[in-house]
Write an enzyme that holds these catalytic residues in place. Structure first.
Site, PDB file in Angstrom:
ATOM      1  N   ASP A  25      19.671  56.428  22.518  1.00 52.15           N
ATOM      2  CA  ASP A  25      19.142  55.260  21.841  1.00 52.15           C
ATOM      3  C   ASP A  25      20.168  54.837  20.798  1.00 52.15           C
ATOM      4  O   ASP A  25      20.971  55.661  20.344  1.00 52.15           O
ATOM      5  CB  ASP A  25      17.804  55.615  21.186  1.00 52.15           C
ATOM      6  CG  ASP A  25      17.275  54.493  20.316  1.00 52.15           C
ATOM      7  OD1 ASP A  25      17.220  53.350  20.801  1.00 52.15           O
ATOM      8  OD2 ASP A  25      16.948  54.765  19.148  1.00 52.15           O
TER       9      ASP A  25
ATOM     10  N   ASP B 175      11.246  55.503  22.688  1.00 47.20           N
ATOM     11  CA  ASP B 175      12.067  56.457  23.430  1.00 47.20           C
ATOM     12  C   ASP B 175      11.252  57.609  24.013  1.00 47.20           C
ATOM     13  O   ASP B 175      11.776  58.392  24.812  1.00 47.20           O
ATOM     14  CB  ASP B 175      13.144  57.064  22.511  1.00 47.20           C
ATOM     15  CG  ASP B 175      14.011  56.005  21.866  1.00 47.20           C
ATOM     16  OD1 ASP B 175      14.461  55.106  22.594  1.00 47.20           O
ATOM     17  OD2 ASP B 175      14.224  56.070  20.641  1.00 47.20           O
TER      18      ASP B 175
ATOM     19  N   ASP C 154      14.855  58.546  18.675  1.00 41.52           N
ATOM     20  CA  ASP C 154      14.021  58.881  17.522  1.00 41.52           C
ATOM     21  C   ASP C 154      12.797  57.985  17.396  1.00 41.52           C
ATOM     22  O   ASP C 154      12.014  58.148  16.457  1.00 41.52           O
ATOM     23  CB  ASP C 154      14.839  58.780  16.229  1.00 41.52           C
ATOM     24  CG  ASP C 154      15.183  57.333  15.881  1.00 41.52           C
ATOM     25  OD1 ASP C 154      15.345  56.525  16.816  1.00 41.52           O
ATOM     26  OD2 ASP C 154      15.289  57.015  14.684  1.00 41.52           O
TER      27      ASP C 154
END
Length: 819
Positions: A281, A569, A565
């Protein structure tokens, strides 16, 4: 198989042998069970639970027919009594109050807001603050729904009141978590060992039957032939495999915790060694997750950070920010970034005295502050370029780089067009651009009212670029992963231009194009998989798209790790072969779905995890070679000895002793051994991802170890047959069998003090068993003299040397070309 061996031993009258086999079986089961239980309890201790709280307002709306005006309708909200409750106690229809630093406890529709801004990075990947407004946005995408606030996002500035529309699993975060829950956890290294066991067990039965049949053909009594078959079956069972898997994974988890990587699922550690694609990410993972000033430019050219004019632009922008209260951070992340940059690069601004400020509002598009500069009236303005430029009539003279110059030139159509072009170029690189302007006229009044009216006839000083900067270790992590043969991909919900800019800054290979969710939706399945495997940057993707990306990579044969985080995700993290969550900030969903949790949001910690995963894979492969390869050598030695003499060279007790001395302690020591320290200048990740456990490499290792073990034992036993009694020959064969296996184990684990210590302990135990009369007799042995020990040592050393040289010789042989 061990249970059948114990029963068969009892059936042929060997009750002691039966008890010994049963003891080995029960001991392995108890040790494995206790170790697994301790591991599971330790891992459960890493789980944590976050409880969000909310301020619920007790407010009853007035009759709409009596008060049709919106402002008057919601006037009673500010005086409504409040009660603090947990997010689990909220229900649809409840009114919640939003204040700075609050974490949104549920999805809610805004009723009233005052300069409300949220951090939605954990949900949408948008790194910049998101302005909120109660006006409806029908049909808008998730990132554009300005009238909605979502669970798990954080209030950065302003206040608001909202009505709850979804709680728990019905929220956007909850649906993403449910999507994560549908993914299955990888089975772990036990599945590979179970497949190996299924392959080995038929060989056990064949070996036992062969020994029994050979004995019967040589005229050995049925009872003795059956006992020999049972002995070889017992010897061939790799009973230490489950224990080795558990111990190796637990040891790797403990070592990772020392590097700041918490292991929530030890079974996934084996996949770390085979990971060949790592998906990141962007916001909060590869980047800091907070805004910072990245550059300063004027209308005519860019400026260095130590240029006086650059300092002037920064200082003016900082003057346009609200005054901070002590050490408390400013409400707007943009203001904080500008203030930090000005303080760091320009130092204290002693000449500035603020009088009246005009805070930033999304509807206004700029912020301003009226004050005095060295006693002279001064107006500082910063904001959106299109808004500020429309209020500028002049700009600094392009011929002057003096930070204190007041020379200006008219901002004509050509220069104004140049300014817009510059802003477009900067924005295309994923940067947020602020225009900075000033005015030194004499201003009447100092109240808020006239300040907005005074923002006109401005002088343009320059532009400031702001972005979510990359983490310090992100570029190093990308480079080392790439050098280690691991493909790096970035998956984000942020804007494509921003994603490409960060990818290029970090040096992600093949980051020349970006694939968006719209393009993914238009591609058919085969073309989508092919496109995904060739793409390194994905932008404007939803949690569902992230899942499809991970699935496509897995279907293409890749072992995938996903790092993030945010709540967006969580599903991809759960689905990936290795899910990695960050504990810095963001959603608890990502950490709850992860197999590994980084206690420090440093991407280089992933390198430690991969190093440990590859070391675990090698240690398990070596332990399997000790267990299965050694047992294969024992079977081969027993079959060969039976064929030559008619009777098995070793009995059940002796073979159990061999397994105890060569399998249990040495194999556990190899499994517990940490990664070998690399040589100076050597990258511990060199060599690329590990191959599958059940492949040609393992088959070659097992063949070499089994052959060398059988060669050493058979040579010593045969010499003993020629020069002495059968019991002496059997003892020499036993000693050489143990010595050859220990020699190969010491070669494998020569870098580990634990392996060396267990090898020495096993050798000492072997000598003690053979030389102490009572114990020697119990195991069917006889004490050996110097000549016999010299023979055993020579046979073991030669066989160990052959095992060491054989892989090198085999690796240099050309691979035959198929016809």
């Amino acid at each position: 198989m061990l249970a059948l061996g114990a029963a068969a031993s009892a059936a042929v009258g060997s009750s002691i042998d039966s008890a010994l086999v049963g003891g080995v079986m029960v001991g392995n089961a108890v040790i494995s069970g206790v170790q697994r239980l301790r591991a599971e309890q330790a891992l459960q201790g890493l789980l944590f639970d976050e409880r969000l709280t909310a301020r619920r307002a007790r407010w009853t709306p007035p009759p709409s027919t009596a008060l049709p005006d919106r402002v008057r309708f919601f006037a009673g909200l500010e005086t409504a009594p409040l009660r603090t409750v947990t997010s689990q106690d909220l229900r649809v229809g409840d009114i919640i109050v939003l204040r700075p630093s609050d974490v949104i406890p549920a999805d809610a529709r805004l009723l009233v807001s005052d300069r409300l801004e949220l951090d939605e990075a954990s949900l949408t990947g948008e790194s910049a603050p998101v302005a909120k407004d109660p006006r409806a946005t029908p049909g808008a995408d998730l990132a554009e729904r300005s009238c909605m606030v979502y669970q798990g996002c954080t209030v950065l500035a302003g206040t608001g009141y909202a009505v709850v529309v979804a709680t728990g699993s019905q929220t956007e975060a909850g649906r993403a978590a449910d999507l994560a829950g549908t993914a299955t956890t990888p089975p772990g290294i036990e599945s590979h060992l179970a497949a190996l066991t299924k392959t080995a067990l038929p060989a056990v039965g064949i070996g036992g039957a062969a020994v029994t049949l050979l004995g019967l053909l040589r005229g050995v009594p049925v009872r003795e032939a059956l006992a020999s078959g049972v002995a070889i079956a017992v010897a061939a069972v790799p009973e230490g495999l489950p224990l080795v898997a558990t111990v190796a994974q637990s040891a790797a988890a403990r070592r990772l915790s020392q590097h700041g990587v918490l292991t929530r699922s030890a079974r996934v550690l084996e996949a770390l060694g085979r990971v060949d694609v790592v998906c990141f990410d962007k916001t909060g993972t590869l980047t800091e997750g907070r805004l910072a000033v990245t550059g300063v430019a004027t209308l005519d050219h860019g400026l260095l950070t130590d240029n006086p004019l650059a300092c002037r632009v920064l200082r003016t922008a900082a003057r346009a920010c609200p005054e901070s209260e002590g050490s408390q951070a400013l409400a707007h992340a943009t203001d904080q970034a500008v203030a930090d940059a000005a303080a760091t690069r320009c130092g204290p601004d002693g000449a500035w005295r603020p009088v009246t400020e005009l805070p930033f509002e999304a509807s206004r598009g700029y912020s301003a502050c009226l004050g005095t500069d060295s006693g002279q009236p001064y107006l500082a303005v910063k904001g959106a370029p299109e808004i500020v430029l429309s209020r500028c009539t002049s700009a600094l003279d392009p011929s002057s780089d003096d930070g204190g110059s007041t020379d200006t030139a008219p901002l004509g159509p050509d220069r104004r067009r140049s300014a817009h072009d510059l802003v477009q170029r900067l924005a295309s690189n994923g940067l947020r651009v602020l225009a900075v302007a000033e005015s030194r006229h004499t201003f009447p009044g100092t109240t808020d009212g006239p300040v907005a009216d005074l923002v006109g006839d401005l002088t343009l000083l320059g532009f400031i670029t702001i972005a979510d900067t990359a983490r310090p270790g992100a570029a190093e992590a990308v480079k080392r992963l790439t050098d280690a043969g691991v493909r790096v991909a970035m998956i984000t919900g942020d804007h494509p231009a921003t994603a490409l800019a960060i990818a290029r800054e970090l040096g992600i290979p093949e980051a020349d194009t970006v694939l968006t969710s719209t393009e993914l939706d238009t591609l058919p399945e085969p073309a989508r998989t092919a496109k995904i495997t060739r793409t390194a940057v994905f932008a404007r993707v939803s949690p569902e798209h992230k899942v499809r990306i991970i699935q496509s990579l897995q279907h293409a044969g890749h072992v995938v790790a996903m790092t993030g985080d945010g709540v967006n995700d969580a599903a991809a993290i759960r689905l990936a072969d290795v899910g990695i969550g960050l504990s810095a900030h963001g959603s608890n969903s990502a950490r709850a779905a992860a197999d590994l949790v980084l206690t420090d949001p440093d991407p280089t910690l992933i390198l430690n995890a991969l190093i440990e995963g590859r070391a675990l894979w090698r240690s398990v492969r070596d332990a399997v070679a000790i267990l299965v390869g050694g047992n294969a050598g024992e079977v081969a030695f027993t079959i060969l000895g039976t064929a030559l003499s008619g009777r098995a060279p070793l009995g059940t007790r002796q073979l159990l002793l061999v397994n105890l001395l060569t399998d249990m302690l040495p194999a556990l020591a190899v499994a517990l051994a940490p990664a070998r320290k690399p040589k100076s200048g050597e990258d511990p990740l060199a060599g690329g991802p590990a191959s599958s456990l059940l492949g040609r490499d393992l088959a070659r290792v097992l063949a070499v170890r089994g052959t060398a073990t059988a060669l050493g034992a058979t040579s010593a036993w045969q010499v003993g047959r020629i020069t002495g009694l059968p019991r002496r020959a059997s003892t020499m064969g036993l000693a050489a069998l143990v010595g050859t296996q220990l020699g190969q184990t010491l070669i494998i684990g020569r870098h580990s003090p634990l392996v060396l210590a267990t090898g020495a302990l096993s050798a000492a135990a072997l000598i003690a068993v053979m030389e102490i009369p009572g114990i020697s007799h119990f195991f069917g042995c006889t004490p050996l003299g110097p000549v016999a020990w010299a023979t055993v040592t020579t046979c073991s050393a030669v066989a160990t040397l052959c095992a060491t040289l054989a892989p090198r010789l085999l690796s240099h042989q050309p691979t035959p070309t198929p016809a």
